[in-house]
Design an enzyme around this catalytic site. Structure first.
Site, PDB file in Angstrom:
ATOM      1  N   LYS A  42     -18.199  53.151  25.621  1.00  0.00           N
ATOM      2  CA  LYS A  42     -18.280  54.668  25.554  1.00  0.00           C
ATOM      3  C   LYS A  42     -19.712  55.101  25.815  1.00  0.00           C
ATOM      4  O   LYS A  42     -20.151  56.172  25.390  1.00  0.00           O
ATOM      5  CB  LYS A  42     -17.434  55.293  24.664  1.00  0.00           C
ATOM      6  CG  LYS A  42     -15.937  54.969  24.920  1.00  0.00           C
ATOM      7  CD  LYS A  42     -15.351  55.473  26.254  1.00  0.00           C
ATOM      8  CE  LYS A  42     -14.742  54.294  26.836  1.00  0.00           C
ATOM      9  NZ  LYS A  42     -14.605  54.750  28.134  1.00  0.00           N
ATOM     10  N   CYS A  43     -20.573  53.999  25.987  1.00  0.00           N
ATOM     11  CA  CYS A  43     -21.972  54.257  25.856  1.00  0.00           C
ATOM     12  C   CYS A  43     -22.614  54.628  27.173  1.00  0.00           C
ATOM     13  O   CYS A  43     -23.771  54.780  27.440  1.00  0.00           O
ATOM     14  CB  CYS A  43     -22.812  53.299  25.073  1.00  0.00           C
ATOM     15  SG  CYS A  43     -22.603  53.324  23.600  1.00  0.00           S
ATOM     16  N   GLY A  44     -21.851  54.571  28.313  1.00  0.00           N
ATOM     17  CA  GLY A  44     -22.334  54.627  29.793  1.00  0.00           C
ATOM     18  C   GLY A  44     -22.258  53.557  30.578  1.00  0.00           C
ATOM     19  O   GLY A  44     -23.211  53.284  31.375  1.00  0.00           O
ATOM     20  N   THR A  45     -21.547  52.503  30.183  1.00  0.00           N
ATOM     21  CA  THR A  45     -21.122  51.231  30.870  1.00  0.00           C
ATOM     22  C   THR A  45     -20.954  51.458  32.532  1.00  0.00           C
ATOM     23  O   THR A  45     -21.680  50.802  33.312  1.00  0.00           O
ATOM     24  CB  THR A  45     -20.016  50.434  30.459  1.00  0.00           C
ATOM     25  OG1 THR A  45     -19.772  50.586  29.036  1.00  0.00           O
ATOM     26  CG2 THR A  45     -19.772  48.988  30.952  1.00  0.00           C
ATOM     27  N   HIS A 114     -19.440  43.631  26.639  1.00  0.00           N
ATOM     28  CA  HIS A 114     -19.209  44.585  25.456  1.00  0.00           C
ATOM     29  C   HIS A 114     -19.590  43.798  23.951  1.00  0.00           C
ATOM     30  O   HIS A 114     -19.777  44.119  22.936  1.00  0.00           O
ATOM     31  CB  HIS A 114     -18.156  45.409  25.038  1.00  0.00           C
ATOM     32  CG  HIS A 114     -17.884  46.556  25.844  1.00  0.00           C
ATOM     33  ND1 HIS A 114     -18.716  47.247  26.295  1.00  0.00           N
ATOM     34  CD2 HIS A 114     -16.456  47.063  26.689  1.00  0.00           C
ATOM     35  CE1 HIS A 114     -17.932  48.397  27.371  1.00  0.00           C
ATOM     36  NE2 HIS A 114     -16.829  47.982  27.408  1.00  0.00           N
ATOM     37  N   ARG A 136     -26.036  54.786  22.840  1.00  0.00           N
ATOM     38  CA  ARG A 136     -25.759  56.289  22.812  1.00  0.00           C
ATOM     39  C   ARG A 136     -25.669  56.879  21.432  1.00  0.00           C
ATOM     40  O   ARG A 136     -25.227  56.032  20.604  1.00  0.00           O
ATOM     41  CB  ARG A 136     -24.462  56.422  23.605  1.00  0.00           C
ATOM     42  CG  ARG A 136     -24.509  57.732  23.907  1.00  0.00           C
ATOM     43  CD  ARG A 136     -22.838  57.947  24.966  1.00  0.00           C
ATOM     44  NE  ARG A 136     -22.725  59.372  25.273  1.00  0.00           N
ATOM     45  CZ  ARG A 136     -21.636  59.821  25.983  1.00  0.00           C
ATOM     46  NH1 ARG A 136     -20.641  58.919  26.073  1.00  0.00           N
ATOM     47  NH2 ARG A 136     -21.555  61.117  26.550  1.00  0.00           N
TER      48      ARG A 136
HETATM   49  P1  A3P Z   1     -17.926  61.402  27.911  1.00  0.00           P
HETATM   50  O1  A3P Z   1     -16.452  60.906  27.312  1.00  0.00           O
HETATM   51  O2  A3P Z   1     -18.816  61.756  26.830  1.00  0.00           O
HETATM   52  O3  A3P Z   1     -17.998  62.384  28.952  1.00  0.00           O
HETATM   53  P2  A3P Z   1     -18.219  54.013  29.422  1.00  0.00           P
HETATM   54  O4  A3P Z   1     -18.588  53.872  30.851  1.00  0.00           O
HETATM   55  O5  A3P Z   1     -19.042  53.133  28.461  1.00  0.00           O
HETATM   56  O6  A3P Z   1     -16.573  53.898  29.142  1.00  0.00           O
HETATM   57  O7  A3P Z   1     -18.769  55.447  28.864  1.00  0.00           O
HETATM   58  C1  A3P Z   1     -17.980  56.582  29.247  1.00  0.00           C
HETATM   59  C2  A3P Z   1     -18.884  57.661  29.048  1.00  0.00           C
HETATM   60  O8  A3P Z   1     -19.829  57.894  30.204  1.00  0.00           O
HETATM   61  C3  A3P Z   1     -18.081  59.100  29.508  1.00  0.00           C
HETATM   62  O9  A3P Z   1     -18.699  60.065  28.373  1.00  0.00           O
HETATM   63  C4  A3P Z   1     -18.137  59.392  30.719  1.00  0.00           C
HETATM   64  O10 A3P Z   1     -17.781  60.609  31.074  1.00  0.00           O
HETATM   65  C5  A3P Z   1     -19.553  58.948  31.074  1.00  0.00           C
HETATM   66  N1  A3P Z   1     -20.149  58.684  32.062  1.00  0.00           N
HETATM   67  C6  A3P Z   1     -19.288  58.184  33.137  1.00  0.00           C
HETATM   68  N2  A3P Z   1     -20.013  57.895  34.416  1.00  0.00           N
HETATM   69  C7  A3P Z   1     -21.212  58.557  34.157  1.00  0.00           C
HETATM   70  C8  A3P Z   1     -22.418  59.019  34.989  1.00  0.00           C
HETATM   71  N3  A3P Z   1     -22.224  58.509  36.157  1.00  0.00           N
HETATM   72  N4  A3P Z   1     -23.420  59.431  34.438  1.00  0.00           N
HETATM   73  C9  A3P Z   1     -23.286  59.807  33.072  1.00  0.00           C
HETATM   74  N5  A3P Z   1     -22.214  59.578  32.363  1.00  0.00           N
HETATM   75  C10 A3P Z   1     -21.367  59.173  32.840  1.00  0.00           C
END
Ligand code: A3P
Length: 304
Positions: A42-45, A114, A136
């Site tokens: 959930k850090c922007g993977t 991860h 994040r």
């Molecule tokens: P939020 O739940 O705060 O919206 P991961 O990819 O590690 O699972 O992280 C998911 C988080 O990244 C979610 O955050 C998601 O909305 C956000 N996210 C997904 N695609 C993105 C993008 N292209 N640019 C910025 N954030 C993105």
């Protein structure tokens, strides 16, 4: 070393049925030119996968026009970003859309994990693989995690208080978030040419600057012509939350990426904002988490 991540019980109720195949999974064989994208969940993977793919594949898949007619077949317009870079630790890799065989992927490979730096296969370091790490703000991570779990939990409901307590207790498949960040941070401080340490919030504030930095680290810097032609901005636009989250394969349908429990493709796209924690954390929670993070990171030079 074999890294075996046990599937979350609420995601994979019949985990035991797969145990044989979990233990049979072949561990990744690192190559010297592998690039590992590492994140805490959930850090922007998803974002990092899309950006790294677009940057490293732009000679094979030109970015120009990727949003318009000529580029309709561009991989990121037809494939979910989660499926464009495989995880090394996926125990049921053969169920993944990319399929099992990491050995068959051509070099240089883009891989994702991860797994904390402390638990990576030793050969990742020995082979000199380069790592891009994205962290994040933990308060946004807990909010994102909570929404995600309740979206993919298939009837399982986690109260926000519980999600918060789990994060501050360091209760997670991948260990405490502070240890995760610190492991990669220390390596980045020791060997900056081996680990590029990125922060989601900084990337959001200056995506163009960070994408240039990412391309340099990945040894495919943008040329002056590309910069002049606005290719960096096109990469940023193509990989933006607004663009990716609206594409049909990202906004609808389900896919089975972990084996046995299909999940909605849209679960990886929620708000994509910095600071949503302000809508969820009480003042007491904010102070508590901030104090823990400050104490854990003390002396490291890392801040969120
Ligand atoms: P939020 O739940 O705060 O919206 P991961 O990819 O590690 O699972 O992280 C998911 C988080 O990244 C979610 O955050 C998601 O909305 C956000 N996210 C997904 N695609 C993105 C993008 N292209 N640019 C910025 N954030 C993105």
């Amino acid at each position: 070393m074999v890294v075996t991540i046990r599937p979350l019980p609420w995601l994979l109720a019949d985990a035991t049925a797969h145990d044989e195949r979990v233990t049979a999974a072949r561990p990744v064989q690192p190559r010297h030119d592998d690039i590992l994208l590492a994140t805490y969940p959930k850090c922007g993977t998803t974002w990092l996968k899309a950006l790294s793919f677009a940057v490293t594949n732009r000679s094979r898949h030109p970015i120009a026009g990727a949003g318009a007619g000529a580029g309709d077949h561009y991989p990121l317009l037809t494939t979910h970003p989660q499926d464009i870079v495989p995880f090394i630790e996926l125990p049921l890799r053969h169920l993944h859309p990319l399929d099992a065989d990491l050995d068959a992927l051509p070099s240089p490979r883009l891989l994702c994990t991860h797994v904390p730096h402390q638990l990576l296969p030793r050969r990742v370091d020995e082979m000199g693989c380069r790592i891009v790490y994205m962290c994040r703000e933990p308060k946004d991570v807990v909010v994102s995690t909570w929404h995600y779990i309740n979206k993919v939990g298939n009837g399982f409901f986690l109260h926000f208080d519980q999600a918060f307590d789990q994060l501050v207790d360091g209760f997670s498949l991948y260990g405490p978030i502070w240890d995760h960040c610190l492991g990669y941070w220390k390596k980045a401080m020791e060997e900056p040419e081996k680990v590029l340490f990125l922060k989601y919030d900084d990337m959001m504030a200056d995506p163009v600057g960070h994408v240039k930095k990412l391309a340099e680290f990945l040894r495919v810097p943008f040329t002056d012509e590309e910069i002049g032609a606005g290719v960096v901005e096109e990469v940023v636009r193509l990989c933006s939350f607004e663009k990716l989250s609206r594409l049909p394969m990202n906004s609808s349908g389900v896919a089975d990426r972990i084996g046995g429990r299909p999940m909605e493709n849209s679960a990886y796209f929620r708000k994509g904002e910095v600071g949503d924690w302000k809508n969820h954390l009480t003042e007491e929670m904010t102070n508590k988490l901030d104090a823990i993070i400050e104490e854990k990171l003390k002396g490291s030079g890392l801040t969120f």
